[in-house]
Design a protein around this motif. Structure first.
Motif, mmCIF file in Angstrom:
data_model
loop_
_atom_site.group_PDB
_atom_site.id
_atom_site.type_symbol
_atom_site.label_atom_id
_atom_site.label_comp_id
_atom_site.label_asym_id
_atom_site.label_seq_id
_atom_site.Cartn_x
_atom_site.Cartn_y
_atom_site.Cartn_z
ATOM 1 N N GLU A 88 0.803 -1.221 0.000
ATOM 2 C CA GLU A 88 0.000 0.000 0.000
ATOM 3 C C GLU A 88 0.836 1.271 0.000
ATOM 4 O O GLU A 88 0.321 2.359 -0.251
ATOM 5 N N THR A 89 2.128 1.162 0.286
ATOM 6 C CA THR A 89 3.002 2.322 0.169
ATOM 7 C C THR A 89 3.679 2.393 -1.194
ATOM 8 O O THR A 89 4.351 3.381 -1.492
ATOM 9 N N GLN B 31 1.803 1.427 -4.164
ATOM 10 C CA GLN B 31 0.784 1.581 -5.197
ATOM 11 C C GLN B 31 -0.391 2.388 -4.649
ATOM 12 O O GLN B 31 -0.599 2.451 -3.436
ATOM 13 N N PRO B 32 -1.187 2.987 -5.554
ATOM 14 C CA PRO B 32 -2.370 3.722 -5.084
ATOM 15 C C PRO B 32 -3.310 2.821 -4.293
ATOM 16 O O PRO B 32 -3.270 1.592 -4.397
ATOM 17 N N GLU B 33 -4.200 3.435 -3.537
ATOM 18 C CA GLU B 33 -5.119 2.678 -2.701
ATOM 19 C C GLU B 33 -6.037 1.792 -3.530
ATOM 20 O O GLU B 33 -6.393 2.107 -4.660
ATOM 21 N N ASN B 34 -6.418 0.670 -2.924
ATOM 22 C CA ASN B 34 -7.429 -0.234 -3.477
ATOM 23 C C ASN B 34 -7.060 -0.796 -4.850
ATOM 24 O O ASN B 34 -7.936 -1.078 -5.666
ATOM 25 N N GLN B 35 -5.786 -0.918 -5.118
ATOM 26 C CA GLN B 35 -5.360 -1.543 -6.358
ATOM 27 C C GLN B 35 -5.110 -3.029 -6.109
ATOM 28 O O GLN B 35 -4.758 -3.443 -5.011
ATOM 29 N N THR B 36 -5.301 -3.825 -7.134
ATOM 30 C CA THR B 36 -5.025 -5.248 -7.027
ATOM 31 C C THR B 36 -4.159 -5.674 -8.201
ATOM 32 O O THR B 36 -4.134 -5.010 -9.247
#
Length: 334
Positions: free
Chosen positions: A193-194, A196-201
Motif C-alpha cells: 500500500e506504500t 501503489q495507489p489505494e485499493n489496487q489489485t
C-alpha cells in the motif's frame, strides 16, 4: 470447471488427491524448516529465501501440471521446484554448493533447474523470468507442442516493465500461460500500500492485457487447486493465458532463516495473525475433520518425510565441491 465454480464453488479433489495436496505442502514445510535449523552451521554457500507460509500456491497449481509443462520461478523457489517434481537431494546439494546440485553447485538457492521435471529456472532479478517464460510459450505454440507454461512471481514483479510487456504479448497471442502472483504484501521491506495507489489489485492487470484474472486465498490449497484447474485446462485447450493472484504471507525474513519483525517494517502481531492461517496445519485439521486422514496416516507421512530429508542433507554434505574447471562450462551453448 467453469470460472464461477473455480471462484466460489465448493468442488473438492478426491480423497487421495487431498492427501497428496497435504503431503506436498508438508514436504515443502519440513524441508524449509530443516534449512532454517541448519543454516547457522555456515555450510550452505548461498543466501536463501524461505517460503514457509506460502506452500499452498505451488502445491495447488502443480497438482494440475504434467511432466512436459514448464515452470518458471523467482524468489522463494523451493516450493515451486519441489511441487513440480524437482529432485530434493539435488536441491539441497545445490544450496550447499556441491557438484551433485541441480545446477552443479554453481547456482545456489536462487538458480534452481531440473529440466527432466520441467522446472526450467528460477532467478532473483524481479520479473526476469516472466518474459522468458512467455517466450517459451511462444516457442511451444510455433512448434505445435502440447505444453502449458506456469510463471510464478511476487507482487513486486508487477511493478517492472518486463511484466507488463510479457503480459501484453501473451494476451495478444493467446499463449498457453498461467501467470501466478503470490501476493505476500511486501517487496523486500516495503508494504504494497506504500508502493501503489489505494485499493489496487494485481488481478486488475489481467483484462487490459486481454486475459481473464482471478484472485483467491493463497493459504487455502483447495481454493488454489480450483482456480488453477480452470486456468491450466484453459491454457491447455487453446483458451489463452490467465492471471491468478493468491493472497498469502511469508513467515521468515525476506532473505535468510530468521524472524525480522525487529526491523519495524511489519509487526509481530501481523505475523502472528497470519500464522493462525497456516496453510499446512489448517488443511491437516480439515482433513481430519472430514475423515480424509487419521493420526496413523499423519504419523506415517511425517516419518517418511523425515527419512527423505535426512538422506538429502547427508548426501549433500558428502557430495564433493565442483572442480574449478566447472567455472568455464555452461557459459556458452555446448
Amino acid at each position: 470447471m467453469t470460472p464461477e465454480a473455480a471462484i466460489g464453488g465448493n468442488a473438492r479433489p478426491e480423497v487421495e488427491a487431498r492427501q497428496e495436496l497435504y503431503r506436498s505442502m508438508l514436504r515443502t514445510r519440513r524441508v524449509e524448516e530443516a534449512i532454517v535449523d541448519r543454516y547457522a552451521e555456515q555450510e550452505m554457500r548461498c543466501p536463501v529465501h524461505i517460503c514457509i507460509g506460502q506452500e499452498a500456491p505451488p502445491t495447488g497449481v502443480s497438482a494440475h501440471l504434467q511432466k512436459q509443462d514448464h515452470v518458471y520461478s523467482a524468489h522463494r523457489s523451493h516450493g515451486h521446484y519441489l511441487a513440480k517434481g524437482g529432485d530434493m537431494p539435488a536441491m539441497i546439494a545445490e544450496i550447499y554448493g556441491k557438484a551433485d546440485g541441480c545446477a552443479v553447485g554453481k547456482g545456489g538457492s536462487q538458480h534452481l533447474i531440473d529440466l527432466d521435471a520441467g522446472f526450467i529456472c528460477s532467478a532473483p532479478i524481479l520479473a526476469s523470468t516472466i518474459s522468458v517464460g512467455v517466450g517459451d510459450a511462444w516457442a511451444a505454440r510455433q512448434r505445435g507442442e502440447d505444453r502449458v507454461i506456469v510463471i510464478y512471481f511476487g507482487d513486486g514483479s508487477t511493478e517492472e516493465g518486463a511484466f507488463h510487456e510479457a503480459m501484453n504479448f501473451a494476451g495478444v497471442n493467446k499463449l498457453p500461460v498461467v501467470f501466478v502472483c503470490e501476493n505476500n504484501l511486501y517487496s523486500v521491506h516495503t508494504l504494497l500500500e506504500t508502493r501503489q495507489p489505494e485499493n489496487q489489485t494485481v488481478r486488475r492487470l489481467g483484462p487490459p492485457n486481454g486475459m481473464e484474472s482471478f484472485d483467491g486465498d493463497g493459504n487455502d490449497v483447495e481454493e488454489v487447486w480450483r482456480l488453477a484447474e480452470y486456468a491450466v485446462n484453459k491454457a491447455r485447450n487453446g483458451g489463452g493465458p490467465t492471471l491468478l493472484e493468491f493472497h498469502t504471507y511469508r513467515w521468515m525474513e525476506h532473505c535468510g532463516p530468521l524472524d525480522d519483525t525487529h526491523l519495524g517494517y511489519r509487526s509481530a502481531e501481523e505475523l502472528e495473525s497470519w500464522k493462525t492461517r497456516c496453510p499446512v496445519d489448517n488443511y491437516r485439521d480439515r482433513l481430519i475433520e472430514d475423515g480424509s486422514v487419521d493420526q496413523a496416516w499423519l504419523d506415517s507421512a511425517e516419518k517418511t518425510l523425515h527419512r527423505e530429508i535426512e538422506a538429502a542433507f547427508t548426501a549433500a554434505k558428502n557430495s564433493p565441491f565442483p572442480d574449478a574447471e566447472e567455472l568455464f562450462r555452461h557459459v556458452y551453448p555446448e
